[in-house]
Design an enzyme around this catalytic site. Sequence first.
Site, PDB file in Angstrom:
ATOM      1  CE  LYS A  60      -4.447  -1.197   0.773  1.00 20.43           C
ATOM      2  NZ  LYS A  60      -4.957  -3.075   1.230  1.00 20.43           N
ATOM      3  CB  SER A  85      -8.989   0.238  11.493  1.00 14.85           C
ATOM      4  OG  SER A  85     -10.059  -1.452   9.696  1.00 14.85           O
ATOM      5  N   GLY A 186      -9.146  -6.901  -3.470  1.00  6.83           N
ATOM      6  CA  GLY A 186      -9.569  -7.235  -2.485  1.00  6.83           C
ATOM      7  C   GLY A 186     -11.062  -6.352  -3.132  1.00  6.83           C
ATOM      8  CD  GLU A 211     -12.835 -11.477  -4.745  1.00  2.94           C
ATOM      9  OE1 GLU A 211     -13.515  -9.830  -4.925  1.00  2.94           O
ATOM     10  OE2 GLU A 211     -14.032 -12.174  -5.318  1.00  2.94           O
ATOM     11  N   GLY A 215     -15.585 -13.878   0.762  1.00  4.65           N
ATOM     12  CA  GLY A 215     -16.255 -11.491  -0.315  1.00  4.65           C
ATOM     13  C   GLY A 215     -15.543 -11.735  -1.025  1.00  4.65           C
ATOM     14  CG  ASP A 217     -15.847  -7.792  -3.568  1.00  4.35           C
ATOM     15  OD1 ASP A 217     -15.344  -8.499  -2.819  1.00  4.35           O
ATOM     16  OD2 ASP A 217     -15.580  -6.286  -3.667  1.00  4.35           O
ATOM     17  CB  SER A 312      -0.664  -7.804  -0.755  1.00  8.74           C
ATOM     18  OG  SER A 312      -1.179  -9.382   0.059  1.00  8.74           O
TER      19      SER A 312
END
Length: 339
Positions: A60, A85, A186, A211, A215, A217, A312
């Site tokens: 990130k 968070s 994500g 994923e 989750g 999506d 990651s």
Amino acid sequence: MALVETAPSLPTYAGVERAARTLAGVAHRTPVLTSNSLNRALGAQIFFKCEPMQRTGAFKFRGAYNALANLSPHQRQAGVVAYSSGNHAQAIAAAGQLLGIATTIVMPHDAPAAKRAATESYGATIVSYDRYTESREAIADDLARKQGLSVIAPFNHPDVICGQGTAGKELFEDVGPLDALLVCLGGGGLLSGCALAASVLSAQCRVYGVEPEAGDDVRQSLRAGEIVKIDPPKSIADGAVTQAPGDLTFALMQQLVTDVLTVTDAQLVLAMRWFAQRLKLMVEPTGCLAAAAVLQQVYAVEPGSRVGVIVSGGNVDLASYGHFLSDARWDTGDWVVTQ
Ligand SMILES: *Cc1c(COP(=O)(O)O)cnc(C)c1O
């Protein structure tokens, strides 16, 4: 002055190249590790790109620093706000400190103390909210309006996507073309950035997102051909429990991604143990998504093929880490590769 909203154009590989120049000498060029026993077991070559060794412990930092570095002088002066968070918050705070940009992070009041402390240690201002009664997006938008802050979204942001893509760019530069690349997924910032890198540096490479099963999506969205929003998912992969991809990441994934696979929490734990034992690497549950698909043969590795795996991040508190490594409750998966 009238604000005209124009449809944002999609990021391209040129943006990833620009991000690489921005990050040169700032972000770490993380190592690529291999395991002889795994390669022997699969009859293939697996290359692990190790972002737990990145600044702030996850990829990130790449997107956060690239986004902040591209702000105008006026925007830098005003400062930025982000909601998270986890790893995006720490990355924004660290990048802000390096660039002299004030950062505000909207965080749930019950966020783990260690994550809050890490974010504060980079000089960020924390704004707490109640995750059961308040919306973090609304709070961030309100701060942005009142204080003139720029909102830096965690994945649906062109400079964030291009920054994350530098992880893939480095991997292809270091190991050459690949037959397949598996990426933790994500909201799709990392996957779409790495897919942009693959499309130019290894055009034949098939690109997969992985994923959490609970989750999925992005898998649902790609199958439906439109963005599908799911209920808040429950998974130990806390960095990947998104409810929907963004418009930018969805459009890029539609164009560039071969397929999306899913793994269970138990499979993630087995991968964490494998990393600890075999590669001597501490990986958080979310960081194991792509690797778990290979280790558990959710992704069928073709004999003789060359496969890249993005690992990651490595931010997990020690108490949880110890639990994941030793608690027999997790010993249910079918750990086919290494016994
Ligand atoms: C944020 C995060 C992801 C998911 O990244 P997206 O860009 O949202 O797909 C995966 N792994 C780790 C460790 C993360 O922090």
